[in-house]
Design a protein around this motif. Structure first.
Motif, PDB file in Angstrom:
ATOM      1  N   ILE A 187       0.818  -1.359  -0.105  1.00 29.19           N
ATOM      2  CA  ILE A 187      -0.209   0.209   0.031  1.00 29.19           C
ATOM      3  C   ILE A 187       0.905   1.244   0.273  1.00 29.19           C
ATOM      4  CG2 ILE A 187      -1.967  -1.144   1.177  1.00 29.19           C
ATOM      5  CD1 ILE A 187      -1.088   0.236   3.707  1.00 29.19           C
TER       6      ILE A 187
ATOM      7  N   LEU B  91       0.822   3.133  -2.975  1.00 28.12           N
ATOM      8  CA  LEU B  91      -0.465   4.496  -3.391  1.00 28.12           C
ATOM      9  C   LEU B  91      -0.076   5.491  -2.858  1.00 28.12           C
ATOM     10  CD1 LEU B  91      -3.311   1.786  -2.562  1.00 28.12           C
ATOM     11  CD2 LEU B  91      -2.167   2.076  -4.534  1.00 28.12           C
ATOM     12  N   SER B  92       0.935   5.996  -2.032  1.00 34.65           N
ATOM     13  CA  SER B  92       1.175   7.450  -1.634  1.00 34.65           C
ATOM     14  C   SER B  92       2.525   7.791  -2.369  1.00 34.65           C
ATOM     15  CB  SER B  92       1.505   7.286  -0.401  1.00 34.65           C
ATOM     16  OG  SER B  92       2.577   6.303  -0.039  1.00 34.65           O
TER      17      SER B  92
ATOM     18  N   LEU C 188      -3.819   6.814  -1.352  1.00 36.02           N
ATOM     19  CA  LEU C 188      -3.559   6.099  -0.076  1.00 36.02           C
ATOM     20  C   LEU C 188      -4.564   7.069   0.974  1.00 36.02           C
ATOM     21  CD1 LEU C 188      -3.221   3.796   1.673  1.00 36.02           C
ATOM     22  CD2 LEU C 188      -0.886   4.851   2.298  1.00 36.02           C
TER      23      LEU C 188
ATOM     24  N   LEU D 234      -9.021   1.064   3.186  1.00 36.93           N
ATOM     25  CA  LEU D 234      -9.053   0.454   1.787  1.00 36.93           C
ATOM     26  C   LEU D 234     -10.406  -0.221   1.469  1.00 36.93           C
ATOM     27  CD1 LEU D 234      -5.678  -1.463   2.035  1.00 36.93           C
ATOM     28  CD2 LEU D 234      -6.106   0.627   0.924  1.00 36.93           C
TER      29      LEU D 234
END
Length: 453
Positions: free
Chosen positions: A66, A69-70, A232, A241
């Protein structure tokens, strides 16, 4: 006159009664409705179908990191349009008459939800073009500069314009409020609260059917600070999520004019294809292809596959839409000797034919009694042994996949995976129904006749 039968006579009578029962069962099967004869399904064994009729397995899919996602923030904050700076220049901002003591700079305290420290100076907004307007000088281009670089640029400019002497040019520059980006988040999974934890297959299915997981969207307009304007942070601000009721992907619809024109052109082309296909009765109706203007970011990938996710893809700008799509259409249906109903498919693991029967309430490999099936008079017989999977193809047709349950229990290759839209029909084989009719007739007629004599 009643004559007591000998043991040999009773045995002959029992055999004759059993033979009569079997014959009656055969007649009942032939004329009374063997499902394989009266309601035949022309199935194809699962091991004879080509691979395109089967879904891709997903048991081995692994979650995407994850952190991809940033976006990674820079070491030092970089100024751009929309930032509000605190600026104090002794003698200039604010203006200080000669022979007057300078005023102290004001102290600004951030909002309660801000992570910035208290700042010093008068609020000056950075314009959209990245310039900073200050008294007595031309606007300064500060786009992409750090606070220290902005401070030095102001100092040099006032010295260059001969407004301040070198020893008096000591400007103070702080950050009062960072720029924000307005992003729209649309979620059809109820916001992902708790991520579906604690739900069983049964009550998860109930949510699908009763509207607990309907398409009523949650989310809304989210203001993301600079260097937090990514996927994110947008998900975290709206519940986390995607939950079990959502697809394992995130869709991004850009707000720029180029992508909007591309989406409109794409829909026009697809409608033209539909109109052309409608003129040909033998043509398959066109399936809606992937929209090239919509960015899809998967949240689960195959082992060894590194998703090609860049910072430019996860960075969000003003007006962008983050869309979490519901998977309410990912269901299968049951009928025949199974309890009729609609059941959701698992999102993160595969479901084969035997697992789907278990979800529908059928005991795999058990007796008819364990399956809740009775052949009359409280007597139970052999369970049904043939399952048909009715699967739609891309042209609106249908293929019936035949699954022999006795073979499927022993051979995993005979247990096809269930995909969305499948209909499962459980039936007796003809010989199973024959046996059950024979057993029913024997216990309801043969035993009674035997004890009567």
């Amino acid at each position: 006159m009643n004559t007591k039968l000998s043991a040999f006579g009773r045995m002959k009578l029992c055999l004759r009664t059993a033979t009569t029962a079997v014959a009656a069962g055969m007649l009942a099967t032939t004329f009374g409705g063997c499902a394989s004869l009266t309601q035949p399904i022309n199935g194809v064994p699962a091991d004879r179908l080509p691979p395109q009729f089967f879904p891709e397995p997903k048991n081995d899919l692994i979650p995407v990191d994850i952190s991809m996602l940033s976006i990674e923030p820079p070491r030092d904050y970089q100024i751009s349009g929309g930032d509000i700076l605190g600026v104090y220049i002794e003698g200039v901002l604010p203006f200080n008459p000669p022979n007057q003591p300078p005023e102290p700079p004001p102290v600004n305290f951030p909002d309660a939800d801000s992570t910035l420290p208290p700042s010093i100076g008068y609020p000056i907004a950075v314009q959209d073009d990245g310039t900073l307007s200050l008294p007595l000088i031309e606007p300064l281009d500060v786009d992409g500069l750090t606070l220290e670089q902005v401070r030095e640029a102001i100092r040099e400019k006032y010295i260059e314009e001969d407004i301040l002497r070198t020893e008096k040019a000591r400007p103070i520059v702080t950050l009062i409020r960072e720029r924000t980006y307005d992003v729209i988040v649309v979620r059809e999974d109820g916001g992902g609260v708790a991520g579906g934890r604690g739900l069983t297959n049964q009550n998860l299915g109930a949510q699908f059917l009763t509207g607990g997981s309907d398409r009523s969207a949650s989310g809304g307009l989210v203001k993301l600070p600079a260097y937090q304007n990514d996927i994110l942070h947008a998900l975290v601000e709206t519940g986390g999520l995607p939950g079990l009721n959502a697809k394992n992907e995130v869709k991004i619809l850009r707000a720029n004019q180029a992508d909007q024109r591309m989406r409109a052109q794409f829909m026009d082309q697809w409608r033209a294809q539909q109109a052309a296909a409608a003129l040909d009765p033998c043509a398959c109706p066109p399936k809606l292809p992937e929209d090239p203007s919509i960015l899809k970011i998967p949240l689960r990938v195959k082992p060894g596959v590194v998703p090609n996710i860049t910072e430019d893809q996860v960075r969000l700008q003003d007006g962008d839409i983050v869309y979490i799509e519901s998977r309410e259409t990912e269901v299968f249906y049951t009928g025949g000797l199974l309890n009729g109903g609609q059941f959701p498919l698992p999102r993160d693991y595969d479901l084969d034919a035997l697992g789907a029967m278990a979800i529908a309430g059928s005991s795999i490999g058990g007796t008819a009694a364990q399956n809740g099936l009775s052949i009359g008079g409280g007597v139970t017989g052999v369970p049904p042994g043939m399952l048909y999977i009715l699967r739609n193809d891309e042209c609106g047709g249908q293929v019936a996949i035949e699954v022999d349950l006795a073979k499927a229990i022993n051979d995993p290759r005979s247990r096809p995976l269930i995909q969305p839209g499948d209909t499962l029909i459980l039936q007796y084989k003809c010989e199973e129904q024959l046996i059950n009719y024979g057993i029913s007739t024997f216990f309801t007629f043969g035993i009674r006749e035997l004890f009567r004599n």
